[in-house]
Motif scaffolding. Sequence first.
Motif, PDB file in Angstrom:
ATOM      1  N   VAL A  62       0.811  -1.207   0.000  1.00  0.00           N
ATOM      2  CA  VAL A  62       0.000   0.000   0.000  1.00  0.00           C
ATOM      3  C   VAL A  62       0.850   1.265   0.000  1.00  0.00           C
ATOM      4  CG1 VAL A  62      -1.985  -1.047   1.116  1.00  0.00           C
ATOM      5  CG2 VAL A  62      -0.164  -0.121   2.526  1.00  0.00           C
ATOM      6  N   THR A  63       2.146   1.122  -0.294  1.00  0.00           N
ATOM      7  CA  THR A  63       2.998   2.298  -0.336  1.00  0.00           C
ATOM      8  C   THR A  63       2.644   3.142  -1.534  1.00  0.00           C
ATOM      9  OG1 THR A  63       4.644   0.971  -1.495  1.00  0.00           O
ATOM     10  CG2 THR A  63       4.915   1.233   0.880  1.00  0.00           C
ATOM     11  N   GLY A  64       2.575   4.461  -1.326  1.00  0.00           N
ATOM     12  CA  GLY A  64       2.035   5.358  -2.334  1.00  0.00           C
ATOM     13  C   GLY A  64       2.761   5.351  -3.647  1.00  0.00           C
ATOM     14  N   LEU A  65       4.117   5.246  -3.635  1.00  0.00           N
ATOM     15  CA  LEU A  65       4.858   5.361  -4.877  1.00  0.00           C
ATOM     16  C   LEU A  65       5.169   4.016  -5.512  1.00  0.00           C
ATOM     17  CD1 LEU A  65       7.401   8.201  -4.052  1.00  0.00           C
ATOM     18  CD2 LEU A  65       5.311   8.330  -5.402  1.00  0.00           C
ATOM     19  N   GLU A  66       4.855   2.937  -4.849  1.00  0.00           N
ATOM     20  CA  GLU A  66       5.174   1.633  -5.417  1.00  0.00           C
ATOM     21  C   GLU A  66       4.119   1.248  -6.437  1.00  0.00           C
ATOM     22  OE1 GLU A  66       6.272  -2.931  -4.126  1.00  0.00           O
ATOM     23  OE2 GLU A  66       6.112  -1.341  -2.626  1.00  0.00           O
ATOM     24  N   VAL A  67       4.548   1.012  -7.670  1.00  0.00           N
ATOM     25  CA  VAL A  67       3.612   0.714  -8.742  1.00  0.00           C
ATOM     26  C   VAL A  67       3.904  -0.662  -9.298  1.00  0.00           C
ATOM     27  CG1 VAL A  67       3.301   3.126  -9.355  1.00  0.00           C
ATOM     28  CG2 VAL A  67       5.114   1.819 -10.442  1.00  0.00           C
ATOM     29  N   ASN A  68       3.051  -1.093 -10.221  1.00  0.00           N
ATOM     30  CA  ASN A  68       3.161  -2.443 -10.740  1.00  0.00           C
ATOM     31  C   ASN A  68       4.501  -2.721 -11.384  1.00  0.00           C
ATOM     32  OD1 ASN A  68       0.585  -2.928  -9.899  1.00  0.00           O
ATOM     33  ND2 ASN A  68      -0.343  -2.356 -11.838  1.00  0.00           N
ATOM     34  N   GLY A  69       5.077  -1.714 -12.040  1.00  0.00           N
ATOM     35  CA  GLY A  69       6.341  -1.935 -12.720  1.00  0.00           C
ATOM     36  C   GLY A  69       7.548  -1.464 -11.941  1.00  0.00           C
ATOM     37  N   GLY A  70       7.385  -1.105 -10.694  1.00  0.00           N
ATOM     38  CA  GLY A  70       8.503  -0.614  -9.897  1.00  0.00           C
ATOM     39  C   GLY A  70       8.170   0.735  -9.309  1.00  0.00           C
ATOM     40  N   VAL A  71       9.185   1.501  -8.967  1.00  0.00           N
ATOM     41  CA  VAL A  71       8.971   2.822  -8.392  1.00  0.00           C
ATOM     42  C   VAL A  71       9.025   3.858  -9.503  1.00  0.00           C
ATOM     43  CG1 VAL A  71       9.824   4.529  -6.767  1.00  0.00           C
ATOM     44  CG2 VAL A  71       9.934   2.096  -6.198  1.00  0.00           C
ATOM     45  N   PRO A  93      -1.897  -1.239 -15.849  1.00  0.00           N
ATOM     46  CA  PRO A  93      -0.877  -0.951 -14.828  1.00  0.00           C
ATOM     47  C   PRO A  93      -0.075   0.310 -15.091  1.00  0.00           C
ATOM     48  CG  PRO A  93      -0.184  -2.771 -16.243  1.00  0.00           C
ATOM     49  CD  PRO A  93      -1.608  -2.493 -16.581  1.00  0.00           C
ATOM     50  N   PHE A  94      -0.100   0.828 -16.329  1.00  0.00           N
ATOM     51  CA  PHE A  94       0.646   2.053 -16.616  1.00  0.00           C
ATOM     52  C   PHE A  94      -0.249   3.284 -16.613  1.00  0.00           C
ATOM     53  CE2 PHE A  94       3.511  -1.166 -18.385  1.00  0.00           C
ATOM     54  CZ  PHE A  94       4.702  -0.763 -17.795  1.00  0.00           C
ATOM     55  N   ALA A 129      -1.892   2.565 -11.120  1.00  0.00           N
ATOM     56  CA  ALA A 129      -0.496   2.166 -11.020  1.00  0.00           C
ATOM     57  C   ALA A 129      -0.097   1.765  -9.606  1.00  0.00           C
ATOM     58  CB  ALA A 129       0.405   3.298 -11.521  1.00  0.00           C
ATOM     59  N   ALA A 130      -0.521   2.525  -8.614  1.00  0.00           N
ATOM     60  CA  ALA A 130      -0.057   2.306  -7.243  1.00  0.00           C
ATOM     61  C   ALA A 130      -0.778   1.134  -6.593  1.00  0.00           C
ATOM     62  CB  ALA A 130      -0.265   3.564  -6.409  1.00  0.00           C
ATOM     63  N   ARG A 131      -0.009   0.252  -5.990  1.00  0.00           N
ATOM     64  CA  ARG A 131      -0.593  -0.832  -5.206  1.00  0.00           C
ATOM     65  C   ARG A 131      -1.390  -0.241  -4.050  1.00  0.00           C
ATOM     66  NH1 ARG A 131       0.072  -6.278  -7.039  1.00  0.00           N
ATOM     67  NH2 ARG A 131       2.021  -6.376  -8.195  1.00  0.00           N
TER      68      ARG A 131
END
Length: 469
Positions: free
Chosen positions: A23-32, A148-149, A154-156
């Motif tokens: 649930v971290t704000g900047l963590e997305v499906n393809g990385g940071v 995911p993009f 994007a963000a988990r």
Amino acid sequence: MAKTEEGNGLDLRGSSEKLTDNVTGLEVNGGVTPEDTPVDRYGFTGGAQQISGDCAEVIPIEVLRQREVKWLEMLNSWDKWMAKKHKKVKERCQKGIPPSLRGRTWLYLTGGKVKREQNQGKFEELDSQPGDPKWVDIIERDLHRQFPFHEMFAARGGHGQQDLFRVLKAYSLYRPEEGYCQAQAPVAAVLLMHMPAEDAFWVLVQICEKYLPGYYSTGLEAIQLDGEILYALLRRVSPVAHRHLKKHKLEPILYMTEWFMCAFSRTLPWASVLRVWDMFLCEGVKILFRVGLVLLKCMLGSQEKLKACQGLYETMERLRAIQPQYMQETFLVNEIIELPVSEKDIEKEHNAQLRRWKESRGDLHCKSPPRMHGAKAIMTAEPPSRQDLRQRPTIIVESPLATKTDQETAEDAKDSRKTKEENQKKTILPPEETVNPYPPPSDPSPLHQHMTLKESKESLSSAEHDTYL
């Protein structure tokens, strides 16, 4: 996911990761993703969906404002326009709904607005329930696969994924006999790009129950039946393509399942997706049939084109990689409008295929409600009250462009008719083979190979140079 069969083009099982895992704000499906990552006008930050600024023509702001004023006028008197001027509504949907009003218009076209007003508090009730653990687990594992993009998803654990979970969980509770089907996820995601979760839920309900009844039920009987209808209609539209598919015994379910179940949201460039959805939600499933027929004809409609696909595998690969010029917005929309396939043609073929199905397989196991062919059919079947259609708050707009008298407005209308008559005399030719404004995806995955989508922040389509004047 328990609702689909192997070979239908949808990856039904995957990561065991859930919405709550990250649930971290900047963590997305393809990385940071860096904060300064450029976002295109549709909301995409990368992947096959992202476009550069010069890939689509921007319509002048004056034209956009004129169109918005006209659509606001229609929405304020929606029942009258649908009853007396439905042809004009259809023409304006074919030209493309203004981006700023697309979500609200989809809500009205589908009857989702009426459904919401007649079921006040229902979504909140469903949203507050925990949901069936079986479906909740599958839904959570599917969330990160949807666009995911796109900045919204994007963000988990971001707001987009949370709303997507809410809508899909609510539907699984609303129709427990159906539960959840993976193909509903991209449909719901597209809706959430344009409207709040509650509105997206009711539009999803209308799509599943009125536009595509039975598509997401166990056994996929409805989509298989429509595959046979598509195949039969292809005989008339493109005999060459029909003979080729028959020769190689390529079943429709192998190439059209994802097309129809996801309403082409995983297949076409995003600008084309939005134009197709504008027409689909206005005119009904015949638009999906027309899109499928146009793509099959363009890819397999001549002996020259068939030289590159001499077998079943090569044919499938060709249909998985539609050439960009055939999906280009201007060309595709013109072909869809011109293709002579009507509701009557589809219903006639539906009855014929239903008879063949019963002769060979017996009765359908899933009894779906009758299909409604578009917004007018839905409104006719379930006439809304003025109260149900009332906008909250009611929007009254004076054009910022000019203040016209009634006489000037009447003169403009006369000029409009003359211009329209002159334009109808001109032959509209499909464009030459165009330079691809939507580069093919680099992801080798067949599923992601089709996700050439662009989102909802677009100004207007590159096909529209005219106004509704």
